[in-house]
Write a protein that holds these residues in place. Structure first.
Motif, PDB file in Angstrom:
ATOM      1  N   MET A   1       0.847  -1.198   0.000  1.00 14.69           N
ATOM      2  CA  MET A   1       0.000   0.000   0.000  1.00 14.69           C
ATOM      3  C   MET A   1       0.882   1.248   0.000  1.00 14.69           C
ATOM      4  O   MET A   1       1.784   1.374   0.800  1.00 14.69           O
ATOM      5  N   GLU A   2       0.595   2.167  -0.911  1.00 21.01           N
ATOM      6  CA  GLU A   2       1.389   3.390  -1.009  1.00 21.01           C
ATOM      7  C   GLU A   2       0.905   4.392   0.025  1.00 21.01           C
ATOM      8  O   GLU A   2      -0.299   4.562   0.225  1.00 21.01           O
ATOM      9  N   HIS A   3       1.871   5.044   0.690  1.00 23.11           N
ATOM     10  CA  HIS A   3       1.506   6.000   1.735  1.00 23.11           C
ATOM     11  C   HIS A   3       1.478   7.420   1.209  1.00 23.11           C
ATOM     12  O   HIS A   3       2.396   7.861   0.547  1.00 23.11           O
ATOM     13  N   LYS A   4       0.400   8.115   1.519  1.00 18.66           N
ATOM     14  CA  LYS A   4       0.298   9.530   1.189  1.00 18.66           C
ATOM     15  C   LYS A   4       0.888  10.307   2.359  1.00 18.66           C
ATOM     16  O   LYS A   4       1.004   9.792   3.460  1.00 18.66           O
ATOM     17  N   PHE A   5       1.256  11.557   2.100  1.00 22.78           N
ATOM     18  CA  PHE A   5       1.743  12.391   3.190  1.00 22.78           C
ATOM     19  C   PHE A   5       0.558  12.841   4.035  1.00 22.78           C
ATOM     20  O   PHE A   5      -0.474  13.253   3.510  1.00 22.78           O
ATOM     21  N   TYR A   6       0.679  12.754   5.318  1.00 22.23           N
ATOM     22  CA  TYR A   6      -0.374  13.171   6.226  1.00 22.23           C
ATOM     23  C   TYR A   6       0.270  13.661   7.510  1.00 22.23           C
ATOM     24  O   TYR A   6       1.447  13.449   7.744  1.00 22.23           O
ATOM     25  N   THR A   7      -0.533  14.300   8.321  1.00 20.96           N
ATOM     26  CA  THR A   7      -0.025  14.814   9.583  1.00 20.96           C
ATOM     27  C   THR A   7      -0.220  13.767  10.664  1.00 20.96           C
ATOM     28  O   THR A   7      -1.328  13.248  10.828  1.00 20.96           O
ATOM     29  N   VAL A   8       0.844  13.465  11.374  1.00 22.22           N
ATOM     30  CA  VAL A   8       0.750  12.536  12.499  1.00 22.22           C
ATOM     31  C   VAL A   8      -0.017  13.227  13.617  1.00 22.22           C
ATOM     32  O   VAL A   8       0.276  14.363  13.980  1.00 22.22           O
ATOM     33  N   SER A 121      16.149   0.994  14.069  1.00 16.45           N
ATOM     34  CA  SER A 121      16.250   2.318  13.438  1.00 16.45           C
ATOM     35  C   SER A 121      14.907   3.025  13.430  1.00 16.45           C
ATOM     36  O   SER A 121      13.845   2.386  13.483  1.00 16.45           O
ATOM     37  N   ARG A 122      14.983   4.326  13.340  1.00 16.98           N
ATOM     38  CA  ARG A 122      13.777   5.151  13.268  1.00 16.98           C
ATOM     39  C   ARG A 122      12.949   4.764  12.032  1.00 16.98           C
ATOM     40  O   ARG A 122      11.725   4.709  12.084  1.00 16.98           O
ATOM     41  N   LYS A 123      13.647   4.481  10.937  1.00 13.98           N
ATOM     42  CA  LYS A 123      12.971   4.099   9.688  1.00 13.98           C
ATOM     43  C   LYS A 123      12.187   2.795   9.882  1.00 13.98           C
ATOM     44  O   LYS A 123      11.061   2.654   9.412  1.00 13.98           O
ATOM     45  N   GLN A 124      12.809   1.831  10.586  1.00 14.54           N
ATOM     46  CA  GLN A 124      12.141   0.561  10.864  1.00 14.54           C
ATOM     47  C   GLN A 124      10.908   0.776  11.730  1.00 14.54           C
ATOM     48  O   GLN A 124       9.867   0.174  11.498  1.00 14.54           O
ATOM     49  N   TYR A 125      11.044   1.655  12.739  1.00 21.53           N
ATOM     50  CA  TYR A 125       9.884   1.882  13.619  1.00 21.53           C
ATOM     51  C   TYR A 125       8.769   2.606  12.870  1.00 21.53           C
ATOM     52  O   TYR A 125       7.592   2.342  13.104  1.00 21.53           O
ATOM     53  N   TYR A 126       9.154   3.473  11.938  1.00 20.09           N
ATOM     54  CA  TYR A 126       8.135   4.128  11.102  1.00 20.09           C
ATOM     55  C   TYR A 126       7.351   3.061  10.328  1.00 20.09           C
ATOM     56  O   TYR A 126       6.123   3.110  10.252  1.00 20.09           O
ATOM     57  N   LYS A 127       8.063   2.081   9.763  1.00 19.96           N
ATOM     58  CA  LYS A 127       7.407   1.010   8.991  1.00 19.96           C
ATOM     59  C   LYS A 127       6.443   0.211   9.877  1.00 19.96           C
ATOM     60  O   LYS A 127       5.363  -0.186   9.436  1.00 19.96           O
ATOM     61  N   ILE A 128       6.856  -0.028  11.119  1.00 22.70           N
ATOM     62  CA  ILE A 128       6.009  -0.760  12.077  1.00 22.70           C
ATOM     63  C   ILE A 128       4.725   0.024  12.350  1.00 22.70           C
ATOM     64  O   ILE A 128       3.626  -0.529  12.323  1.00 22.70           O
ATOM     65  N   MET A 129       4.870   1.338  12.583  1.00 25.24           N
ATOM     66  CA  MET A 129       3.690   2.168  12.856  1.00 25.24           C
ATOM     67  C   MET A 129       2.805   2.290  11.619  1.00 25.24           C
ATOM     68  O   MET A 129       1.572   2.260  11.720  1.00 25.24           O
ATOM     69  N   ALA A 130       3.423   2.417  10.442  1.00 28.27           N
ATOM     70  CA  ALA A 130       2.653   2.523   9.196  1.00 28.27           C
ATOM     71  C   ALA A 130       1.865   1.236   8.940  1.00 28.27           C
ATOM     72  O   ALA A 130       0.691   1.274   8.563  1.00 28.27           O
ATOM     73  N   LYS A 131       2.508   0.079   9.196  1.00 34.08           N
ATOM     74  CA  LYS A 131       1.817  -1.206   9.002  1.00 34.08           C
ATOM     75  C   LYS A 131       0.660  -1.333  10.008  1.00 34.08           C
ATOM     76  O   LYS A 131      -0.415  -1.818   9.660  1.00 34.08           O
ATOM     77  N   THR A 132       0.887  -0.870  11.237  1.00 35.27           N
ATOM     78  CA  THR A 132      -0.173  -0.888  12.255  1.00 35.27           C
ATOM     79  C   THR A 132      -1.356  -0.053  11.773  1.00 35.27           C
ATOM     80  O   THR A 132      -2.512  -0.469  11.877  1.00 35.27           O
ATOM     81  N   GLY A 133      -1.055   1.133  11.231  1.00 30.72           N
ATOM     82  CA  GLY A 133      -2.105   2.000  10.682  1.00 30.72           C
ATOM     83  C   GLY A 133      -2.849   1.326   9.542  1.00 30.72           C
ATOM     84  O   GLY A 133      -4.088   1.386   9.475  1.00 30.72           O
ATOM     85  N   LEU A 135      -3.215  -1.930   9.013  1.00 33.81           N
ATOM     86  CA  LEU A 135      -4.024  -3.031   9.557  1.00 33.81           C
ATOM     87  C   LEU A 135      -5.313  -2.529  10.197  1.00 33.81           C
ATOM     88  O   LEU A 135      -6.342  -3.199  10.149  1.00 33.81           O
ATOM     89  N   LEU A 136      -5.245  -1.318  10.780  1.00 37.41           N
ATOM     90  CA  LEU A 136      -6.412  -0.771  11.488  1.00 37.41           C
ATOM     91  C   LEU A 136      -7.194   0.247  10.663  1.00 37.41           C
ATOM     92  O   LEU A 136      -8.231   0.742  11.112  1.00 37.41           O
ATOM     93  N   GLY A 137      -6.681   0.586   9.480  1.00 39.41           N
ATOM     94  CA  GLY A 137      -7.358   1.588   8.654  1.00 39.41           C
ATOM     95  C   GLY A 137      -7.237   2.998   9.231  1.00 39.41           C
ATOM     96  O   GLY A 137      -8.150   3.809   9.112  1.00 39.41           O
ATOM     97  N   ILE A 138      -6.097   3.287   9.871  1.00 37.64           N
ATOM     98  CA  ILE A 138      -5.850   4.608  10.467  1.00 37.64           C
ATOM     99  C   ILE A 138      -4.713   5.264   9.686  1.00 37.64           C
ATOM    100  O   ILE A 138      -3.652   4.664   9.514  1.00 37.64           O
ATOM    101  N   ASP A 139      -4.945   6.497   9.217  1.00 34.96           N
ATOM    102  CA  ASP A 139      -3.934   7.123   8.356  1.00 34.96           C
ATOM    103  C   ASP A 139      -3.110   8.222   9.040  1.00 34.96           C
ATOM    104  O   ASP A 139      -2.440   8.998   8.378  1.00 34.96           O
TER     105      ASP A 139
END
Length: 198
Positions: A1-8, A121-133, A135-139
């Motif tokens: 799934m491609e990620h769009k830019f959004y505000t955390v 790494s920060r990049k790895q943790y970003y991927k973990i959070m993005a995958k969590t989002g 899975l839950l449909g949270i952007d």
């Protein structure tokens, strides 16, 4: 799934928060580590880079007990920071047991699974959070989610003590703290609705 830019944004809903925690814990090979990173970041309000830079010895005594406080230097500001660990003491005990079960021995509190001589790494943790989002449909999940969520809960549960939250986040202006907390017009109006102006 491609990620769009959004505000955390902070997680403001307890049910969603529980779903995020459950997903981090149960949907990844290193679930206990990912969950503990989130819990520590949320409770200490540290930046993700500072959470990932924690060493095992920052958090645990030589005898294995969880310390009450960790003394670190913020990577961004270079200032000394005293981290209160009591709110996540049980999470850190559970995590320590998990590390022992998995036979993971590293100087880093949150080592990389591919190379335990390095922290995750920060990049790895970003991927973990993005995958969590995903899975839950949270952007709106990202590496800042835990810090923003912790700050939001402190703000709410201290009855909107912005000064205290500013101090915890090491911010110099209320405006930037309110923006960081995601206090938008709708939120301001909801707060104002509870004020008795009579």
């Amino acid at each position: 799934m491609e990620h769009k830019f959004y505000t955390v944004q902070p997680i403001k809903n307890k049910t969603i928060l529980d779903q995020v925690k459950d997903t981090l814990l149960h949907h990844f090979r290193a679930g206990r580590r990912n969950y503990t990173i989130f819990q520590v970041g949320k409770a200490t309000l540290l930046r993700v880079s500072d959470v990932l830079a924690l060493k095992y010895s920052d958090v645990y005594e030589k005898n294995g007990k969880v310390k009450t406080r960790a003394y670190i230097y913020d990577q961004k500001t270079g200032k000394q920071n005293i981290i209160y660990l009591k709110p996540v003491k049980q999470d850190l005990k559970d995590y320590q047991n998990w590390l022992k079960e998995k036979n993971i021995d590293s100087i880093w509190l949150f080592p990389s699974f591919t190379n335990s001589t390095k922290p995750l790494s920060r990049k790895q943790y970003y991927k973990i959070m993005a995958k969590t989002g995903d899975l839950l449909g949270i952007d709106y999940l990202g590496t800042h989610t835990m810090r923003k969520t912790g700050a939001y809960f402190v703000y709410q549960q201290t009855h909107f003590d912005i000064g205290f939250v500013m101090q915890l986040l090491n911010h110099s202006s209320q405006r930037s703290t309110l923006h960081y907390l995601g206090i938008d017009q709708t939120m301001r109006e909801r707060i104002l609705d509870k004020i008795d102006f009579d």
